[in-house]
Design an enzyme around this catalytic site. Structure first.
Site, PDB file in Angstrom:
ATOM      1  N   ASP A  79      26.612  23.516  62.531  1.00 25.44           N
ATOM      2  CA  ASP A  79      25.503  24.411  62.184  1.00 25.44           C
ATOM      3  C   ASP A  79      24.418  24.421  63.257  1.00 25.44           C
ATOM      4  O   ASP A  79      23.504  25.246  63.214  1.00 25.44           O
ATOM      5  CB  ASP A  79      24.883  23.998  60.841  1.00 25.44           C
ATOM      6  CG  ASP A  79      25.842  24.233  59.677  1.00 25.44           C
ATOM      7  OD1 ASP A  79      26.783  25.037  59.830  1.00 25.44           O
ATOM      8  OD2 ASP A  79      25.651  23.609  58.621  1.00 25.44           O
ATOM      9  N   LYS A 130      30.701  31.917  59.799  1.00 24.47           N
ATOM     10  CA  LYS A 130      29.490  31.390  59.160  1.00 24.47           C
ATOM     11  C   LYS A 130      28.688  32.573  58.592  1.00 24.47           C
ATOM     12  O   LYS A 130      29.227  33.662  58.431  1.00 24.47           O
ATOM     13  CB  LYS A 130      28.692  30.565  60.168  1.00 24.47           C
ATOM     14  CG  LYS A 130      29.423  29.298  60.620  1.00 24.47           C
ATOM     15  CD  LYS A 130      29.621  28.350  59.452  1.00 24.47           C
ATOM     16  CE  LYS A 130      30.375  27.098  59.838  1.00 24.47           C
ATOM     17  NZ  LYS A 130      30.671  26.242  58.701  1.00 24.47           N
ATOM     18  N   GLY A 157      27.546  29.772  50.874  1.00 25.36           N
ATOM     19  CA  GLY A 157      28.963  29.406  50.944  1.00 25.36           C
ATOM     20  C   GLY A 157      29.225  28.049  50.306  1.00 25.36           C
ATOM     21  O   GLY A 157      30.274  27.832  49.689  1.00 25.36           O
ATOM     22  N   ARG A 188      24.718  19.018  46.373  1.00 25.20           N
ATOM     23  CA  ARG A 188      25.602  18.034  45.734  1.00 25.20           C
ATOM     24  C   ARG A 188      24.869  17.277  44.630  1.00 25.20           C
ATOM     25  O   ARG A 188      25.469  16.926  43.611  1.00 25.20           O
ATOM     26  CB  ARG A 188      26.176  17.095  46.801  1.00 25.20           C
ATOM     27  CG  ARG A 188      27.264  17.803  47.649  1.00 25.20           C
ATOM     28  CD  ARG A 188      27.506  17.062  48.949  1.00 25.20           C
ATOM     29  NE  ARG A 188      28.662  17.568  49.694  1.00 25.20           N
ATOM     30  CZ  ARG A 188      28.661  18.661  50.477  1.00 25.20           C
ATOM     31  NH1 ARG A 188      27.567  19.411  50.581  1.00 25.20           N
ATOM     32  NH2 ARG A 188      29.751  19.019  51.140  1.00 25.20           N
ATOM     33  N   GLN A 247      33.490  21.816  53.032  1.00 22.04           N
ATOM     34  CA  GLN A 247      33.514  22.642  51.825  1.00 22.04           C
ATOM     35  C   GLN A 247      34.927  22.658  51.231  1.00 22.04           C
ATOM     36  O   GLN A 247      35.101  22.560  50.020  1.00 22.04           O
ATOM     37  CB  GLN A 247      33.020  24.050  52.139  1.00 22.04           C
ATOM     38  CG  GLN A 247      31.541  24.027  52.530  1.00 22.04           C
ATOM     39  CD  GLN A 247      30.976  25.387  52.881  1.00 22.04           C
ATOM     40  OE1 GLN A 247      31.696  26.375  52.914  1.00 22.04           O
ATOM     41  NE2 GLN A 247      29.686  25.436  53.153  1.00 22.04           N
ATOM     42  N   SER A 299      36.689  21.026  57.381  1.00 18.67           N
ATOM     43  CA  SER A 299      35.665  21.715  56.595  1.00 18.67           C
ATOM     44  C   SER A 299      35.292  20.868  55.393  1.00 18.67           C
ATOM     45  O   SER A 299      36.137  20.583  54.533  1.00 18.67           O
ATOM     46  CB  SER A 299      36.195  23.077  56.122  1.00 18.67           C
ATOM     47  OG  SER A 299      35.418  23.525  55.017  1.00 18.67           O
ATOM     48  N   ARG A 355      33.023  36.293  53.669  1.00 22.08           N
ATOM     49  CA  ARG A 355      33.438  34.965  54.149  1.00 22.08           C
ATOM     50  C   ARG A 355      34.805  34.561  53.580  1.00 22.08           C
ATOM     51  O   ARG A 355      35.127  34.890  52.441  1.00 22.08           O
ATOM     52  CB  ARG A 355      32.341  33.957  53.836  1.00 22.08           C
ATOM     53  CG  ARG A 355      31.084  34.396  54.600  1.00 22.08           C
ATOM     54  CD  ARG A 355      29.995  33.417  54.534  1.00 22.08           C
ATOM     55  NE  ARG A 355      30.349  32.164  55.183  1.00 22.08           N
ATOM     56  CZ  ARG A 355      29.565  31.101  55.129  1.00 22.08           C
ATOM     57  NH1 ARG A 355      28.440  31.152  54.465  1.00 22.08           N
ATOM     58  NH2 ARG A 355      29.925  30.002  55.748  1.00 22.08           N
ATOM     59  N   LYS A 386      20.148  20.383  52.941  1.00 23.86           N
ATOM     60  CA  LYS A 386      20.751  21.435  52.115  1.00 23.86           C
ATOM     61  C   LYS A 386      22.055  20.931  51.477  1.00 23.86           C
ATOM     62  O   LYS A 386      22.257  21.067  50.266  1.00 23.86           O
ATOM     63  CB  LYS A 386      21.001  22.673  52.986  1.00 23.86           C
ATOM     64  CG  LYS A 386      21.573  23.865  52.263  1.00 23.86           C
ATOM     65  CD  LYS A 386      21.199  25.151  52.957  1.00 23.86           C
ATOM     66  CE  LYS A 386      22.059  25.473  54.159  1.00 23.86           C
ATOM     67  NZ  LYS A 386      23.452  25.843  53.811  1.00 23.86           N
TER      68      LYS A 386
HETATM   69  C1  S3P Z   1      28.627  22.426  54.482  1.00 22.88           C
HETATM   70  C2  S3P Z   1      29.717  22.382  55.302  1.00 22.88           C
HETATM   71  C3  S3P Z   1      29.839  23.163  56.531  1.00 22.88           C
HETATM   72  C4  S3P Z   1      28.496  23.712  56.977  1.00 22.88           C
HETATM   73  C5  S3P Z   1      27.720  24.310  55.848  1.00 22.88           C
HETATM   74  C6  S3P Z   1      27.455  23.256  54.783  1.00 22.88           C
HETATM   75  C7  S3P Z   1      28.607  21.576  53.267  1.00 22.88           C
HETATM   76  O1  S3P Z   1      30.700  24.252  56.298  1.00 22.88           O
HETATM   77  O2  S3P Z   1      28.672  24.660  58.001  1.00 22.88           O
HETATM   78  O3  S3P Z   1      26.488  24.815  56.308  1.00 22.88           O
HETATM   79  O4  S3P Z   1      27.521  21.357  52.671  1.00 22.88           O
HETATM   80  O5  S3P Z   1      29.672  21.081  52.884  1.00 22.88           O
HETATM   81  P1  S3P Z   1      32.306  24.143  56.469  1.00 22.88           P
HETATM   82  O6  S3P Z   1      32.819  23.258  55.405  1.00 22.88           O
HETATM   83  O7  S3P Z   1      32.796  25.554  56.305  1.00 22.88           O
HETATM   84  O8  S3P Z   1      32.517  23.592  57.839  1.00 22.88           O
END
Ligand code: S3P
Length: 436
Positions: free
Chosen positions: A323, A350, A91, A24, A177, A175, A119, A19
């Site tokens: 996750d 989450k 997210g 990306r 993200q 994180s 969130r 995913k």
């Molecule tokens: C992700 C980062 C993680 C993960 C999410 C996917 C990503 O979140 O839990 O399912 O693709 O960058 P966080 O950055 O909030 O830890």
């Protein structure tokens, strides 16, 4: 959907594409010059949301159901959207796209489902505001002419991008993200942007952006990116998602008559903590045929019936299996002794509050679990009995408790098993393929 115990689970499977990497591939393809081809793309609802957002930003994207072709327009080729960008449950879409939008000379409004609206977004507003982007949050966006501004730091929100200042951001949380949003904004900066994390989070952005031609340097938990690179479209082959493989790793280890080979799975060390945890719990798990595909480590994973015991899962290991903690809690319920999960307060923010939703469902099945401020304590081997699982619309809760249900007495049903389409649309069919 009703699940019951099965005699055995045997055979091979390939889980759908990763995913994080699928998202990306679309995003980086959109801001590169020329064609990007993404094969083994995850056709889950979250990644389809990313495609739909970039189409609205003027990018032509063809999706034939497995391969995706993105006609990139370069760093400065996106067009202002003429309606709200809807990210659904995703997210990753919301936070990463905000980094890109921070560098655009236009305004965009973003929104998503009921879960996404809860969130926390302050974590990206902080670095992106320091870099010059402006945010306004709204009480609702259903009728934009009636909406009121709030101080909620949640979606729906409007982002006004523009000229970006470089920063060195010391993120208070590990994180990917937050790191990725900051680095993506840094592509548009006036100097080198750096992000330092308390512990290194998944590094797919760093690996893939470098493959597209970005100048990016990683040292320990700091990533640095140079602005205005010339990004060129790439062919990306997405490996199987270890977060999806995790359900079958757990099934193979827990079930007394199981041997499962999970082929073509991404085993990037920033993601593969579930394998380390499985080994620490006495699981029989082996990596075969290790190789590199599109810059990412890939292997086949062989798991078989094991006598698991409890373990302490904490510290720098947590971001590498964040996750997978719901399915790890299920594994712990079948292990001898006590498993302690610590330093995982991120679970609360989450797709659901996963400390609460794991506790509620495991208790409903008869498991012995105590929630804590930053994790949970599970005393294993209480007999589990099927029940109606409350998913809270969280795909990982549905899949984790499906695995528990396949190893419990009685029947397990779900209030909403459809939420698995977020990351693993063929999950229940793949279980059927292995059941003997
Ligand atoms: C992700 C980062 C993680 C993960 C999410 C996917 C990503 O979140 O839990 O399912 O693709 O960058 P966080 O950055 O909030 O830890």
């Amino acid at each position: 959907m009703e699940l019951t115990r099965k005699h055995a689970f045997r055979g091979e499977l390939s889980v759908p594409g990763d995913k994080s990497i699928s998202h990306r591939g679309i995003m980086f393809g959109a801001i590169s010059n020329g064609l990007t081809e993404v094969t083994n793309f995850l056709q889950g609802a979250d990644c389809l949301s990313t495609i739909s957002c970039f189409r609205q930003l003027g990018i032509a994207i063809e999706n034939d159901g497995s391969k995706v072709l993105v006609q990139g327009k370069g760093l400065h080729g996106l067009a202002a959207p003429n309606k709200t960008l809807q990210v659904g449950n995703s997210g990753t879409t919301l936070r990463l796209i905000s980094g890109i939008l921070a560098g655009q000379p236009f305004e965009s409004t973003l929104d998503g489902d009921a879960s996404i609206r809860k969130r926390p977004m302050k974590r990206i507003f902080t670095p992106l505001s320091k870099m010059g982007a402006q945010f306004q949050c709204w009480d609702s966006n259903d009728f934009p002419e009636q909406r009121k501004e709030t101080t909620s730091h949640c979606a729906p929100f409007t982002i006004q991008g523009g000229s970006i200042k470089h920063i060195h951001y010391h993120s208070p949380i590990a994180s990917a993200q937050v790191k990725s949003a900051t680095l993506l904004a840094g592509l548009y900066g006036d100097g080198i942007t750096k992000v330092t994390e308390p512990v290194l989070s998944r590094n797919h952005t760093e690996l893939m952006l470098a493959g597209f031609g970005a100048k990016i340097l990683s040292t320990d938990a700091t990533a640095a990116i140079w602005p205005e690179p010339k990004l060129e479209g790439q062919a990306i082959h997405v490996p199987g998602d270890i977060s999806s493989a995790a359900y079958f790793i757990a099934l193979g280890l827990i079930h007394p008559h199981a041997e499962i080979l999970i082929q073509n799975t991404g085993v990037n060390p920033t993601r593969s903590g579930i394998l380390k945890a499985a080994l620490a719990m006495g699981g029989k798990a082996a990596l075969l045929n290790e190789r590199t595909v599109s810059g990412e480590p890939v292997a086949d994973i062989l798991v078989s019936s094991s006598s698991l015991h409890g373990a302490v899962i904490e510290g720098s290991m947590i971001p590498t299996l964040i996750d997978e903690l719901p399915i790890l809690a299920v594994m712990a319920a079948f292990a001898e002794g006590t498993t302690v999960i610590k330093d995982a307060q991120e679970l609360k923010v989450k797709e659901s509050n996963r400390i609460a939703t794991v506790t509620e469902n495991l208790r409903a099945m008869g498991g012995d679990i105590t929630p804590t401020e930053d994790g949970m304590v599970i005393r294993g081997q209480s007999p589990l009995c099927g029940t109606r699982i409350k998913t809270y619309g969280d795909h990982r809760i549905a899949m984790s408790f499906a695995i528990a249900g396949l190893n419990a007495d009685g029947n397990t049903t779900f209030d909403d098993e459809g939420c698995v389409t977020v990351s693993y649309p063929s999950f229940f069919q793949d279980i059927e393929k292995l059941a003997r």
